[in-house]
Design an enzyme around this catalytic site. Structure first.
Site, PDB file in Angstrom:
ATOM      1  N   ALA A 147      72.670  52.192  69.299  1.00  0.00           N
ATOM      2  CA  ALA A 147      71.804  52.655  70.385  1.00  0.00           C
ATOM      3  C   ALA A 147      71.835  51.759  71.612  1.00  0.00           C
ATOM      4  CB  ALA A 147      70.362  52.776  69.882  1.00  0.00           C
ATOM      5  N   ASP A 148      72.572  50.655  71.555  1.00  0.00           N
ATOM      6  CA  ASP A 148      72.540  49.717  72.673  1.00  0.00           C
ATOM      7  C   ASP A 148      73.933  49.140  72.966  1.00  0.00           C
ATOM      8  OD1 ASP A 148      71.225  48.421  74.705  1.00  0.00           O
ATOM      9  OD2 ASP A 148      70.559  46.735  73.479  1.00  0.00           O
ATOM     10  N   PRO A 149      74.916  50.003  73.324  1.00  0.00           N
ATOM     11  CA  PRO A 149      76.278  49.495  73.565  1.00  0.00           C
ATOM     12  C   PRO A 149      76.461  48.942  74.979  1.00  0.00           C
ATOM     13  CG  PRO A 149      76.254  51.879  73.779  1.00  0.00           C
ATOM     14  CD  PRO A 149      74.847  51.473  73.423  1.00  0.00           C
ATOM     15  N   HIS A 150      75.626  47.968  75.370  1.00  0.00           N
ATOM     16  CA  HIS A 150      75.763  47.366  76.707  1.00  0.00           C
ATOM     17  C   HIS A 150      76.833  46.271  76.658  1.00  0.00           C
ATOM     18  CE1 HIS A 150      73.596  43.722  75.538  1.00  0.00           C
ATOM     19  NE2 HIS A 150      72.664  44.493  74.984  1.00  0.00           N
ATOM     20  N   ASN A 153      77.001  43.483  74.019  1.00  0.00           N
ATOM     21  CA  ASN A 153      77.228  43.813  72.605  1.00  0.00           C
ATOM     22  C   ASN A 153      78.640  44.314  72.323  1.00  0.00           C
ATOM     23  OD1 ASN A 153      74.600  43.158  71.923  1.00  0.00           O
ATOM     24  ND2 ASN A 153      73.828  45.230  72.175  1.00  0.00           N
TER      25      ASN A 153
END
Length: 496
Positions: A147-150, A153
């Site tokens: 949910a957080d592929p910034h 990461n």
């Protein structure tokens, strides 16, 4: 840490309760607060994060699948190697506890470090494509997603793979919601506001009994004049926020995470390509899923993509789809001839499986020939007659007088020179057939023996015959008139 988070959670709950009571905040505010608190505690549970990492690796990591080679076919391994170059650090469970996570060290380059990426000779487009493919598989095919592929990461490794980190915030959406998401994307691309409103109702975004027509009208107004259809994800969400707020939309928790994931994905990709647009780039994957998946829900969405609600066919979209199949199938054939099994194009995963294309085409023919396809057949007859008229006027008559065909108005979405479009579409279709002639011929033979096909072909011939009863005399009259006009004009010139 857990004590502090517990205090924070109590404060959030108190503030949310007061806002709901005195400020007339949305009724689902406490639901959102509880969901945020749940994710806060999951983020500090490193046993759970380790389990998430291993599950993610088993689903998406090529290195993990390679260890299970004996259980997979060579073809599947090749497919993973070509398009699914994703790495996940190994978890060392003997050194991991609820508050301590010990995992493999992976050397990588930050996606924002353009200089280092250039020194490592890493292709930005391939990196974007790998990340996009993995994310779309997560959201639309499997359901378990990061949910957080910034950029913090994700790193690029020297061999061109993408390494994922931080598996504390994960989502898991069931098939019903995944199909719903695909339907939303198709209806958004089609600018089908009523279809979108019904999607939002079936997904639980708007409450039962809501005025679907009012929601549809608000969505249609938010689309504007359709001149800015290709925009980034943030702009699209801003476009929809007012409608969502006006009609008290309530997003299920995992769908809120989907929006977060898509926003993070686009932000990460923009670090490599400022012009990247996630919706536009995801469209080929969506088409591929619609063609490959024989599930009735997916077939219905494919029909909605190509056929309007009134039964008329979206010829421009069908033409583009045929052209895309032809082009991407060519790339797939070139890659199959590569002895090293390496994709010649970073977009290799977007190639269409011709067996799936043929199966989807046959299903579409079956629908058109069924009772439910009556309106489609009526519009198809009308379009065939229009194409015959255009051929008679633009090709036969114009060629005799050695005149150039003037292009028709192309301002309308489905406009354009009909004959040119038909010829172009047939050429693309012919090329696609050449790539898998046995499969196509088998399907065409199966269709040719069906009584429904004979009945429809007879209707086409009869309609053309009746139409020619007045169209041919009209064309002959125009032809004679133009010949006489030419003779008179030449005679006047000779007299001068």
């Amino acid at each position: 840490m857990s004590t502090l988070l517990t205090l924070d959670a109590l404060l959030f709950h108190m503030i949310g309760g007061q806002l709901k009571r005195f400020a007339k905040a949305r009724k689902d505010l406490l639901v959102a607060v509880n969901e945020m608190v749940r994710h806060m505690f999951e983020e500090i549970d490193y046993i759970l994060e380790g389990q998430n990492a291993e599950r993610f690796a088993s689903l998406y990591s090529y290195s993990h699948n390679k260890q299970k080679k004996s259980k997979d076919t060579v073809g599947k391994n090749t497919e993973h190697r070509k398009a699914n170059c994703v790495k996940v650090p190994k978890i060392y469970w003997n050194l991991t506890r609820k508050s301590v996570l010990t995992m493999e060290w992976i050397d990588g380059i930050k996606l924002t470090d353009e200089l280092s990426l250039k020194k490592a000779s890493l292709d930005h487009k391939k990196l974007i494509d790998q990340g996009l493919y993995c994310s779309l598989r997560q959201l639309l095919e499997v359901g378990f997603f990061h949910a957080d592929p910034h950029p913090g990461n994700l790193v690029a490794t020297e061999d061109g793979s993408l390494a994922y980190f931080d598996f504390g915030m994960m989502g898991d959406i069931p098939r019903h919601f995944r199909v719903g998401l695909i339907r939303v994307l198709v209806h958004f691309v089609n600018r089908d506001s009523l279809g979108l409103a019904n999607d939002f109702l079936s997904l639980g975004f708007i409450p039962e009994g809501a005025n679907v027509e009012a929601v549809s009208n608000a969505l249609q107004a938010s689309f504007g004049d359709g001149t800015r259809q290709s925009r980034d994800f943030q702009a699209i969400m801003e476009q929809l926020y007012d409608v969502m707020y006006e009609f008290n939309f309530s997003l299920p928790p995992d769908y809120a995470l989907v929006i977060r994931a898509l926003g993070s994905l686009e932000g990460t990709a923009k670090a490599l390509d400022p012009d990247f647009k996630v919706i536009e780039s995801a469209y080929p994957f969506v088409i591929g899923r619609l063609l490959v998946d024989p599930n009735p829900d997916m077939r219905r969405i494919l029909r909605e993509l190509l056929i309007r609600n009134d039964g008329s066919i979206r010829w421009n979209r069908l033409e583009r789809l045929i052209a895309a199949i032809s082009e991407q199938a060519t790339e797939s054939t070139e890659d199959a001839g590569n002895p090293e099994g390496k994709s010649s194009s970073p977009l290799g995963w977007k190639s269409f499986d011709m067996h799936a294309v043929v199966a989807a085409t046959e299903d579409l023919f079956h629908f058109i020939l069924s009772e439910k396809g009556l309106r489609v057949r009526i519009f198809l007859l009308r379009d065939i007659i229009s194409a015959a008229d255009a051929f008679l006027q633009d090709e036969v008559v114009a060629c005799f007088f050695d005149e150039k065909v003037q292009a028709r108005d192309t301002s309308q979405p489905e406009g354009g020179a009909m004959v040119e479009r038909v010829i172009k579409g047939l050429k693309s279709f012919q090329h696609a057939v050449k790539l898998a002639p046995d499969v196509w011929m088998a399907m065409l033979i199966r269709m040719a023996v069906k009584p429904e096909v004979h009945k429809f072909m007879f209707a086409v011939v009869l309609a053309l015959f009746k139409h020619s009863g007045y169209k041919i005399p009209e064309t002959v009259f125009i032809f004679v008139s133009r010949v006489m006009h030419k003779v008179v004009k030449k005679g006047n010139q000779d007299c001068l």
